[in-house]
Design a protein around this motif. Sequence first.
Motif, PDB file in Angstrom:
ATOM      1  N   THR A 430      21.327   7.197  -5.169  1.00 13.79           N
ATOM      2  CA  THR A 430      21.161   6.971  -3.733  1.00 13.79           C
ATOM      3  C   THR A 430      19.706   6.622  -3.439  1.00 13.79           C
ATOM      4  OG1 THR A 430      22.890   8.593  -3.244  1.00 13.79           O
ATOM      5  CG2 THR A 430      21.433   7.972  -1.433  1.00 13.79           C
ATOM      6  N   GLN A 431      19.515   5.559  -2.659  1.00 18.60           N
ATOM      7  CA  GLN A 431      18.167   5.148  -2.302  1.00 18.60           C
ATOM      8  C   GLN A 431      17.621   5.995  -1.151  1.00 18.60           C
ATOM      9  OE1 GLN A 431      18.140   0.948  -1.445  1.00 18.60           O
ATOM     10  NE2 GLN A 431      18.396   0.358  -3.599  1.00 18.60           N
ATOM     11  N   LYS A 432      16.330   6.280  -1.220  1.00 11.10           N
ATOM     12  CA  LYS A 432      15.641   6.976  -0.144  1.00 11.10           C
ATOM     13  C   LYS A 432      14.804   6.019   0.699  1.00 11.10           C
ATOM     14  CE  LYS A 432      15.161  11.537  -2.339  1.00 11.10           C
ATOM     15  NZ  LYS A 432      14.170  12.598  -2.664  1.00 11.10           N
ATOM     16  N   PHE A 433      14.440   4.877   0.123  1.00  7.13           N
ATOM     17  CA  PHE A 433      13.695   3.857   0.845  1.00  7.13           C
ATOM     18  C   PHE A 433      14.700   2.854   1.391  1.00  7.13           C
ATOM     19  CE2 PHE A 433      10.596   5.897  -1.770  1.00  7.13           C
ATOM     20  CZ  PHE A 433       9.385   5.780  -1.099  1.00  7.13           C
ATOM     21  N   VAL A 434      14.976   2.953   2.686  1.00  3.65           N
ATOM     22  CA  VAL A 434      16.094   2.243   3.306  1.00  3.65           C
ATOM     23  C   VAL A 434      15.607   1.300   4.401  1.00  3.65           C
ATOM     24  CG1 VAL A 434      17.710   4.113   2.781  1.00  3.65           C
ATOM     25  CG2 VAL A 434      16.436   4.155   4.930  1.00  3.65           C
ATOM     26  N   ASP A 435      16.480   0.380   4.803  1.00  2.67           N
ATOM     27  CA  ASP A 435      16.115  -0.568   5.876  1.00  2.67           C
ATOM     28  C   ASP A 435      15.779   0.164   7.173  1.00  2.67           C
ATOM     29  OD1 ASP A 435      16.320  -2.957   4.441  1.00  2.67           O
ATOM     30  OD2 ASP A 435      18.488  -2.973   4.673  1.00  2.67           O
ATOM     31  N   ALA A 436      16.636   1.135   7.523  1.00  2.00           N
ATOM     32  CA  ALA A 436      16.425   1.904   8.755  1.00  2.00           C
ATOM     33  C   ALA A 436      16.867   3.337   8.507  1.00  2.00           C
ATOM     34  CB  ALA A 436      17.205   1.300   9.914  1.00  2.00           C
ATOM     35  N   VAL A 437      16.037   4.296   8.883  1.00  2.57           N
ATOM     36  CA  VAL A 437      16.387   5.699   8.688  1.00  2.57           C
ATOM     37  C   VAL A 437      17.510   6.099   9.639  1.00  2.57           C
ATOM     38  CG1 VAL A 437      14.117   6.356   7.825  1.00  2.57           C
ATOM     39  CG2 VAL A 437      14.563   6.443  10.285  1.00  2.57           C
ATOM     40  N   ASP A 438      18.306   7.066   9.228  1.00  2.00           N
ATOM     41  CA  ASP A 438      19.402   7.551  10.070  1.00  2.00           C
ATOM     42  C   ASP A 438      18.897   8.338  11.269  1.00  2.00           C
ATOM     43  OD1 ASP A 438      21.121   6.452   8.215  1.00  2.00           O
ATOM     44  OD2 ASP A 438      21.465   8.346   7.154  1.00  2.00           O
ATOM     45  N   ASN A 439      17.711   8.902  11.139  1.00  2.00           N
ATOM     46  CA  ASN A 439      17.170   9.823  12.137  1.00  2.00           C
ATOM     47  C   ASN A 439      15.651   9.705  12.090  1.00  2.00           C
ATOM     48  OD1 ASN A 439      18.662  11.709  13.804  1.00  2.00           O
ATOM     49  ND2 ASN A 439      17.334  13.289  12.978  1.00  2.00           N
ATOM     50  N   ILE A 440      15.002   9.567  13.211  1.00  2.00           N
ATOM     51  CA  ILE A 440      13.540   9.431  13.194  1.00  2.00           C
ATOM     52  C   ILE A 440      12.880  10.776  13.513  1.00  2.00           C
ATOM     53  CG2 ILE A 440      11.526   8.325  14.232  1.00  2.00           C
ATOM     54  CD1 ILE A 440      13.179   5.875  14.772  1.00  2.00           C
ATOM     55  N   ASP A 441      12.292  11.384  12.476  1.00  2.00           N
ATOM     56  CA  ASP A 441      11.522  12.614  12.665  1.00  2.00           C
ATOM     57  C   ASP A 441      10.023  12.326  12.664  1.00  2.00           C
ATOM     58  OD1 ASP A 441      13.726  14.563  12.679  1.00  2.00           O
ATOM     59  OD2 ASP A 441      14.041  13.876  10.635  1.00  2.00           O
ATOM     60  N   PHE A 442       9.618  11.244  12.009  1.00  2.00           N
ATOM     61  CA  PHE A 442       8.239  10.753  12.051  1.00  2.00           C
ATOM     62  C   PHE A 442       8.288   9.292  12.448  1.00  2.00           C
ATOM     63  CE2 PHE A 442       4.820   8.416   9.805  1.00  2.00           C
ATOM     64  CZ  PHE A 442       3.711   9.011  10.378  1.00  2.00           C
ATOM     65  N   ASN A 443       7.652   8.964  13.570  1.00  2.68           N
ATOM     66  CA  ASN A 443       7.665   7.604  14.084  1.00  2.68           C
ATOM     67  C   ASN A 443       6.348   6.937  13.703  1.00  2.68           C
ATOM     68  OD1 ASN A 443       7.210   5.356  15.996  1.00  2.68           O
ATOM     69  ND2 ASN A 443       9.158   6.043  16.885  1.00  2.68           N
ATOM     70  N   ALA A 444       6.426   5.948  12.820  1.00  2.92           N
ATOM     71  CA  ALA A 444       5.224   5.333  12.262  1.00  2.92           C
ATOM     72  C   ALA A 444       4.401   4.597  13.312  1.00  2.92           C
ATOM     73  CB  ALA A 444       5.616   4.380  11.133  1.00  2.92           C
ATOM     74  N   SER A 445       5.064   3.884  14.209  1.00  2.00           N
ATOM     75  CA  SER A 445       4.304   3.133  15.208  1.00  2.00           C
ATOM     76  C   SER A 445       3.592   4.081  16.173  1.00  2.00           C
ATOM     77  CB  SER A 445       5.222   2.179  15.977  1.00  2.00           C
ATOM     78  OG  SER A 445       6.246   2.886  16.669  1.00  2.00           O
ATOM     79  N   TYR A 446       4.217   5.192  16.507  1.00  2.00           N
ATOM     80  CA  TYR A 446       3.556   6.176  17.360  1.00  2.00           C
ATOM     81  C   TYR A 446       2.394   6.827  16.617  1.00  2.00           C
ATOM     82  CZ  TYR A 446       2.997  10.163  20.542  1.00  2.00           C
ATOM     83  OH  TYR A 446       2.491  11.095  21.428  1.00  2.00           O
ATOM     84  N   ALA A 447       2.570   7.074  15.316  1.00  2.00           N
ATOM     85  CA  ALA A 447       1.492   7.646  14.508  1.00  2.00           C
ATOM     86  C   ALA A 447       0.257   6.753  14.536  1.00  2.00           C
ATOM     87  CB  ALA A 447       1.960   7.864  13.078  1.00  2.00           C
ATOM     88  N   ALA A 448       0.475   5.442  14.554  1.00  2.00           N
ATOM     89  CA  ALA A 448      -0.654   4.512  14.597  1.00  2.00           C
ATOM     90  C   ALA A 448      -1.450   4.681  15.882  1.00  2.00           C
ATOM     91  CB  ALA A 448      -0.151   3.073  14.460  1.00  2.00           C
ATOM     92  N   THR A 449      -0.761   4.939  16.991  1.00  2.00           N
ATOM     93  CA  THR A 449      -1.482   5.139  18.263  1.00  2.00           C
ATOM     94  C   THR A 449      -2.266   6.445  18.268  1.00  2.00           C
ATOM     95  OG1 THR A 449       0.313   6.320  19.420  1.00  2.00           O
ATOM     96  CG2 THR A 449       0.378   3.903  19.436  1.00  2.00           C
ATOM     97  N   LEU A 450      -1.867   7.387  17.403  1.00  2.00           N
ATOM     98  CA  LEU A 450      -2.560   8.662  17.295  1.00  2.00           C
ATOM     99  C   LEU A 450      -3.679   8.623  16.262  1.00  2.00           C
ATOM    100  CD1 LEU A 450       0.551  11.066  17.325  1.00  2.00           C
ATOM    101  CD2 LEU A 450      -0.918  10.444  19.257  1.00  2.00           C
ATOM    102  N   GLY A 451      -3.834   7.480  15.601  1.00  2.00           N
ATOM    103  CA  GLY A 451      -4.888   7.331  14.597  1.00  2.00           C
ATOM    104  C   GLY A 451      -4.629   8.091  13.318  1.00  2.00           C
ATOM    105  N   GLN A 452      -3.353   8.287  12.974  1.00  2.00           N
ATOM    106  CA  GLN A 452      -3.015   9.056  11.783  1.00  2.00           C
ATOM    107  C   GLN A 452      -2.966   8.182  10.530  1.00  2.00           C
ATOM    108  OE1 GLN A 452       0.665  10.666  13.648  1.00  2.00           O
ATOM    109  NE2 GLN A 452      -0.126  12.680  13.064  1.00  2.00           N
ATOM    110  N   LYS A 453      -3.265   8.805   9.391  1.00  2.00           N
ATOM    111  CA  LYS A 453      -3.087   8.179   8.092  1.00  2.00           C
ATOM    112  C   LYS A 453      -1.895   8.832   7.406  1.00  2.00           C
ATOM    113  CE  LYS A 453      -7.964   7.075   7.197  1.00  2.00           C
ATOM    114  NZ  LYS A 453      -9.093   7.281   6.252  1.00  2.00           N
TER     115      LYS A 453
END
Length: 524
Positions: A430-453
């Motif tokens: 089973t792949q873990k790196f998928v086109d779209a996650v089933d559930n968003i617990d960490f939102n990457a685009s929002y993380a960018a606005t928070l200045g996170q790495k």
Amino acid sequence: MKVISSSQLTNLINTGDVISMAALSSGNMPMALFKAIVEQFDHNSTPRELTFLLGNDISDFRGDGYDLDDFVKRGMVKRLITSIITGSPATIEAMRNGDIEAYYLPQGVIATHYRSQTPNSPGTITKIGLHTTVDPEHSGGKVNSNTTEDLVTRVEIEGELYLKYHFPEVDVALLRGTYADTKGNIFMHHESHLGEGYSVAAATHRNKGKVIVQVKEIVPHGQYSPRDVFIPGELVDYVVVNQDSKYHRQAIQTYYDPALAGHHQITEMREPYLEFNTRKVILRRAAQLLQKDDVVSIGFGINNELSNLLVEESAHDLVQLNIDTGVFGGMIGSRAYFGMNYNLDARMRHDQTWDFINNDGLDIAFLSFAQIDQHGNVNVSKFGDKMNGCGGFIDISQTVKTIVFSGAMTVGGKLHYDNGEIEVVAQGHTQKFVDAVDNIDFNASYAATLGQKAYFVTERAVFELTPEGLMLIEIAPGIDLERDVLANMSFKPIISEYLREINVAIFNQQWGGLADVIKSHKRT
């Protein structure tokens, strides 16, 4: 305060009550109270339609006690509001089948919300949870289709977007302490962690509810220092003295170990070092992202074994580990030793720990993942037939500046390591790196606005979150990029023009290089 026997709990808890507690697994779990309530139900079929409000999963694990499953299997529970359920299979099945209403909300929000439930406060309003599964723009934290009431809404204050959490008022607090004195003051001398029991008791008292505390013994007033009082007697209505040690375990593994309560320190780890395997390889690479003096949050799962690795590598004094339950520093147990945390620098109330986290107390967090998509979004809470919940993942991943997500490249993958030589024996099913996650617990685009790495560490490759998406920055020596990495992803990541090899030394049986890496003050 009134001292009563467990049999006198009859009719203190009524059908439709909201029940809250401050337990984690078997730690702080008032199992003798559970036993009495369940036996009352078996005798007269009440109480029913209960709502449980919990920061953590409560599970016996050993099979010889009482826990959340005992309530659910009897049909006593109408609604569950919590952050995580992993050790209660009957409860998970009931959620999956829609037999109970259920919400998974951020653990830190649950643990701290009691202080906001006052006539002088508008309730719990926070940015924690925005743009994730608990945001009403997604699921609002609802676990199944039978759960329809909105407990989370969006609000705007001075042009800023927030979430408002609508928690029910507590009718009954079921809590646990070590001792109660004759004035009802509660002491936590033998407990392995403190929990948020004070805040639960205060909120229940304000709502004119009942605060019931299980203890080991009643002691004379004045026997212990007033500085050691955890819950003042003014907030306690009833005390029940437990008569059976198996219903008052300090941790899953033991009734009472003085070192777990911080009464003395141990000189060596109680658990063996990790076996050399894929998990250890992942942890070795992930740990190289630490810097000296980092304050570190370690999540459950693979990262709970980070302390073990740091001790083996003589690097545990270079950083301070933190578990969001209130554990600071020391040797933090994992696997069979989970909950056995020794030589702590400090232990704090659960809700105070979230104050620490929310006020930039952490430098870096080590979290797990179940799914990652091309944008860098992460799912940990609901995938396939699993529905574990988010725990403190959302709170932590929206507050800390650097995040390391660790996990195997695929489910079912097998690698063989031989003195630095790496062979993929099985790619995984089973792949873990998928086109779209089933559930968003960490939102990457929002993380960018928070200045996170953010970094994503596997046994085969390391990725970094960039504004353009997920970038492959390292590959393990001997691993074929196309066959062993890209073929196991549903999308093609950005490949760094400076793609480098992971240090071959970490794939050897013995390493010993972590302390030098951490002291180099460079995240590599």
